[in-house]
Design an enzyme around this catalytic site. Structure first.
Site, PDB file in Angstrom:
ATOM      1  N   HIS A  38      -9.699   1.975   0.456  1.00  0.00           N
ATOM      2  CA  HIS A  38      -8.254   1.792   0.328  1.00  0.00           C
ATOM      3  C   HIS A  38      -7.938   1.269  -1.067  1.00  0.00           C
ATOM      4  O   HIS A  38      -8.244   0.121  -1.396  1.00  0.00           O
ATOM      5  CB  HIS A  38      -7.781   0.816   1.401  1.00  0.00           C
ATOM      6  CG  HIS A  38      -6.305   0.804   1.593  1.00  0.00           C
ATOM      7  ND1 HIS A  38      -5.421   1.389   0.718  1.00  0.00           N
ATOM      8  CD2 HIS A  38      -5.529   0.263   2.588  1.00  0.00           C
ATOM      9  CE1 HIS A  38      -4.191   1.215   1.153  1.00  0.00           C
ATOM     10  NE2 HIS A  38      -4.225   0.536   2.286  1.00  0.00           N
ATOM     11  N   GLU A  42      -0.673   5.838  13.617  1.00  0.00           N
ATOM     12  CA  GLU A  42      -0.265   6.972  12.802  1.00  0.00           C
ATOM     13  C   GLU A  42      -0.599   8.293  13.476  1.00  0.00           C
ATOM     14  O   GLU A  42       0.213   9.233  13.457  1.00  0.00           O
ATOM     15  CB  GLU A  42      -0.951   6.902  11.431  1.00  0.00           C
ATOM     16  CG  GLU A  42      -0.571   8.063  10.522  1.00  0.00           C
ATOM     17  CD  GLU A  42      -1.318   8.058   9.212  1.00  0.00           C
ATOM     18  OE1 GLU A  42      -0.901   8.792   8.289  1.00  0.00           O
ATOM     19  OE2 GLU A  42      -2.344   7.340   9.102  1.00  0.00           O
ATOM     20  N   PHE A  92       1.920  -3.339   3.972  1.00  0.00           N
ATOM     21  CA  PHE A  92       2.266  -4.630   4.569  1.00  0.00           C
ATOM     22  C   PHE A  92       3.756  -4.885   4.345  1.00  0.00           C
ATOM     23  O   PHE A  92       4.281  -4.661   3.259  1.00  0.00           O
ATOM     24  CB  PHE A  92       1.461  -5.753   3.921  1.00  0.00           C
ATOM     25  CG  PHE A  92       0.050  -5.882   4.434  1.00  0.00           C
ATOM     26  CD1 PHE A  92      -0.442  -5.024   5.393  1.00  0.00           C
ATOM     27  CD2 PHE A  92      -0.789  -6.877   3.956  1.00  0.00           C
ATOM     28  CE1 PHE A  92      -1.735  -5.150   5.868  1.00  0.00           C
ATOM     29  CE2 PHE A  92      -2.079  -7.022   4.425  1.00  0.00           C
ATOM     30  CZ  PHE A  92      -2.560  -6.150   5.387  1.00  0.00           C
ATOM     31  N   LYS A 137      -9.475   8.144   2.495  1.00  0.00           N
ATOM     32  CA  LYS A 137     -10.041   6.788   2.494  1.00  0.00           C
ATOM     33  C   LYS A 137     -11.434   6.723   3.122  1.00  0.00           C
ATOM     34  O   LYS A 137     -12.141   5.731   2.936  1.00  0.00           O
ATOM     35  CB  LYS A 137      -9.095   5.827   3.212  1.00  0.00           C
ATOM     36  CG  LYS A 137      -7.760   5.612   2.496  1.00  0.00           C
ATOM     37  CD  LYS A 137      -6.882   4.645   3.245  1.00  0.00           C
ATOM     38  CE  LYS A 137      -5.550   4.441   2.549  1.00  0.00           C
ATOM     39  NZ  LYS A 137      -4.662   5.624   2.636  1.00  0.00           N
ATOM     40  N   CYS A 192       0.806  -1.221   0.000  1.00  0.00           N
ATOM     41  CA  CYS A 192       0.000   0.000   0.000  1.00  0.00           C
ATOM     42  C   CYS A 192       0.839   1.272   0.000  1.00  0.00           C
ATOM     43  O   CYS A 192       0.290   2.371  -0.097  1.00  0.00           O
ATOM     44  CB  CYS A 192      -0.948  -0.011   1.194  1.00  0.00           C
ATOM     45  SG  CYS A 192      -1.933  -1.516   1.279  1.00  0.00           S
ATOM     46  N   HIS A 211      -2.608   8.306   6.170  1.00  0.00           N
ATOM     47  CA  HIS A 211      -2.835   6.979   5.596  1.00  0.00           C
ATOM     48  C   HIS A 211      -4.146   6.393   6.128  1.00  0.00           C
ATOM     49  O   HIS A 211      -4.852   5.704   5.379  1.00  0.00           O
ATOM     50  CB  HIS A 211      -1.667   6.053   5.955  1.00  0.00           C
ATOM     51  CG  HIS A 211      -1.792   4.672   5.406  1.00  0.00           C
ATOM     52  ND1 HIS A 211      -1.790   4.397   4.052  1.00  0.00           N
ATOM     53  CD2 HIS A 211      -1.934   3.467   6.023  1.00  0.00           C
ATOM     54  CE1 HIS A 211      -1.921   3.097   3.860  1.00  0.00           C
ATOM     55  NE2 HIS A 211      -2.011   2.506   5.037  1.00  0.00           N
TER      56      HIS A 211
END
Length: 599
Positions: free
Chosen positions: A526, A501, A586, A521, A327, A490
């Site tokens: 996403h 975050e 990831f 998002k 991502c 994010h």
């Protein structure tokens, strides 16, 4: 053997250093002329200038370079080893040099065998004798260090100081759940429109998650050849379309294209998952026979082929590849593309990301990870970053592409400049594919982290990598911390990730007055490898318009977040000084990029 090695090692070190630094006369002119000094002790570093001049005068600087075989030189006696050492020097050594080598006592009748300790006589030396021999070696090494000094009159050319090339955004293109034009897309964001709905492209009744930010209508007419449209995976179709739209938006007409130096034009558009549909179809065909497989299944499934096909279509011969960091893919591509421009390897770069994973295998894979929201009865409310009732992220699909250009190149052709790309950074959590570190071993106690009493150690450890990424991005960009007043987070609507975050952002920017934070998002889900590029377009649009979009579905904020920092349910006016956009993937991939208004 041990005692032999103890007093021969200084000479071994000298041989290796001299051979590496002087063979073929290829020494880096910016390196210190004597390599040996860094390997000798501090006492020898005090060699007087008079002593150096005296020995240099004796040795001179003349003669031809002796080219000898490294292997054959080791197989002889003292004469062979002297030839080896002479072959490493850019001039013929003097008599004093040879006498100093001979005086070492390692190259006598026994040849090289005693040097490596095969002769046991050295092992029987008493402590005083070994010390004397060691002193002789180091003193001789000192003389040799002076012997390889180049002529003092030799001058080296220094590279002229060049002003760093600036990078600007001159075009944007996207395919998204909220529209396929930058202005349409951003107006929908400002109005708080959600692009999340029930999945329609396949039957998902057997899945616990039945919603996604799916692209309902999409056409490649005028952008991709019909023959290719039937063969390509959707991630490539999205990529090609968004890339060409970015060119059109940037004013790269056919006439302008003909004037470009195509060797300085590149494409760097990545994908987190690549052509999953093409590959899945190939596996299904293989169940019948390999003869049924699409001959393009392998190239059209790889993540690099989208960039490659776009470059072929345009005839661009500059940097061309893709990056896949889950991502975080788009941010990695954008920053690397900008660096190609800064280093002078390109003048124009198309960069970003694309993914199309809303297919059975994609949905099933993320369901198996237990990462997706299951709020099927109310899709538009499913993605809710920082809300206490968030239950996972919502998959999306699409592509985003930025046209980056060197400033003077853009000005010369009269390009419209949307914003300036200032810089960014990457870091790695270096622990687990998806989980934060459980024992906090990555935690740096020197960091003054907020809310330590309220957070578990594994959570603290999990966002140190994010803090380091942001700090490095600030340093790379030269942007003052105080100037960052807008952050596109994010924030994916996952229980742990959002807080991780948020706390990192507060640590880095919590003292900034007027700081505003939102998550795109909340409306488009996403987009995986495309998320960073589409969100970068949202950042550039915020800079252009002076409006930042809302956070929708933030009805019950998590207890640890400050609602005075997060944007509310309505759009807000903001004169952006500098904007930061985060993307994490990831594998522990962290990325932060920074934009500002062009001045």
């Amino acid at each position: 053997m041990a005692s032999s090695c103890s007093f021969t090692s200084p000479l071994c070190t000298w041989l290796v250093a001299a051979c590496m630094s002087f063979t073929c006369g290829s020494r880096d002119p910016h390196q210190p002329p004597s390599v040996l000094r860094r390997y000798t002790n501090n006492k020898r570093e005090g060699l007087s200038a008079a002593r150096r001049r005296k020995l240099s005068a004796k040795c001179g600087v003349g003669g031809e370079v002796v080219n000898g075989s490294l292997v054959s030189s080791f197989s002889g006696s003292s004469h062979s080893i002297q030839s080896l050492m002479a072959s490493c020097l850019p001039f013929e050594p003097c008599n004093e040099y040879y006498s100093s080598v001979s005086s070492l006592g390692f190259f006598g009748d026994n040849g090289f065998s005693s040097f490596f300790g095969s002769n046991n006589s050295t092992a029987t030396l008493n402590r005083r004798q070994r010390r004397l021999r060691l002193n002789r070696v180091t003193r001789s090494g000192e003389a040799m260090a002076v012997a390889v000094q180049p002529d003092e009159e030799v001058t080296t050319k220094k590279k002229p100081h060049m002003k760093q090339r600036r990078v600007v955004v001159t075009g944007m293109g996207l395919v998204s759940p909220l529209g396929h034009e930058p202005d349409v897309f951003y107006n929908n964001l400002l109005e708080g429109v959600s692009g999340i709905s029930e999945i329609e492209t396949f039957d998902c009744t057997s899945f616990p998650t039945k919603i996604a930010a799916e692209i309902k209508s999409f056409s490649t007419d005028g952008w991709v050849a019909p023959k290719l449209s039937k063969r390509m995976d959707k991630f490539m179709l999205y990529l090609l379309t968004a890339g060409k739209k970015a060119l059109a938006d940037g004013g790269i007409t056919e006439d302008v294209m003909n004037e470009l130096d195509k060797s300085k034009c590149g494409v760097l558009i990545g994908s987190g998952l690549g052509g999953m549909k093409v590959f899945y179809d190939a596996i299904e065909a293989l169940r019948i026979s390999y003869k049924k497989m699409n001959p393009f299944c392998v190239p059209f499934a790889t993540t690099n082929m989208g960039s490659a096909m776009l470059a072929m279509d345009l005839g661009w011969m500059g940097p061309n590849y893709s990056i896949s960091t889950a991502c975080a893919t788009s941010n990695f591509c954008i920053l690397n593309a900008a660096n190609h421009i800064i280093r002078g390897e390109a003048n124009v770069m198309l960069c970003g990301g694309s993914d199309a994973a809303v297919i059975p295998i994609g949905l099933g894979g993320f369901v198996a990870c237990r990462a997706l929201s299951q709020r099927n009865n109310d899709p538009t409310k499913a993605s809710r970053p920082w809300d206490i009732n968030r239950d996972g992220f919502v998959m999306g699909e699409g592509a985003g592409v930025l046209l980056l250009e060197e400033l003077e190149h853009a000005k010369k052709r009269g390009a419209k400049i949307y914003a300036e790309f200032r810089g960014g950074s990457f870091t790695s959590d270096a622990y687990h594919m998806t989980e934060p570190h459980p024992d906090g071993q990555n935690f740096d106690p020197q960091l003054d982290l907020p809310f330590q009493s309220e957070l578990s150690w594994n959570l603290i450890a999990s966002w140190v990598g994010v803090i380091l990424c942001i700090e490095k991005a600030l340093a790379h960009s030269g942007v003052s911390r105080e100037d960052v007043n807008y952050i596109n987070a994010h924030a994916t609507s996952t229980p742990a990730g959002d807080i991780k975050e948020y706390q990192a952002l507060i640590h880095c920017f919590g003292q900034n007055r007027g700081l505003r934070v939102n998550s795109t998002k909340s409306m488009i889900g996403h987009l995986l490898g495309a998320a960073g590029a589409v969100e970068a377009i949202a950042v550039v649009q915020a800079i252009r318009t002076g409006w930042i979009h809302p956070n929708i579905n933030l009805e019950n904020p998590d207890a640890v977040v400050d609602t005075n920092v997060l944007v509310g349910p309505k759009k807000e006016r903001l004169e952006v000084k500098a904007a930061l956009s985060n993307s994490f993937g990831f594998g522990g991939h962290n990325s932060s990029i920074i934009f500002s208004p062009y001045k």
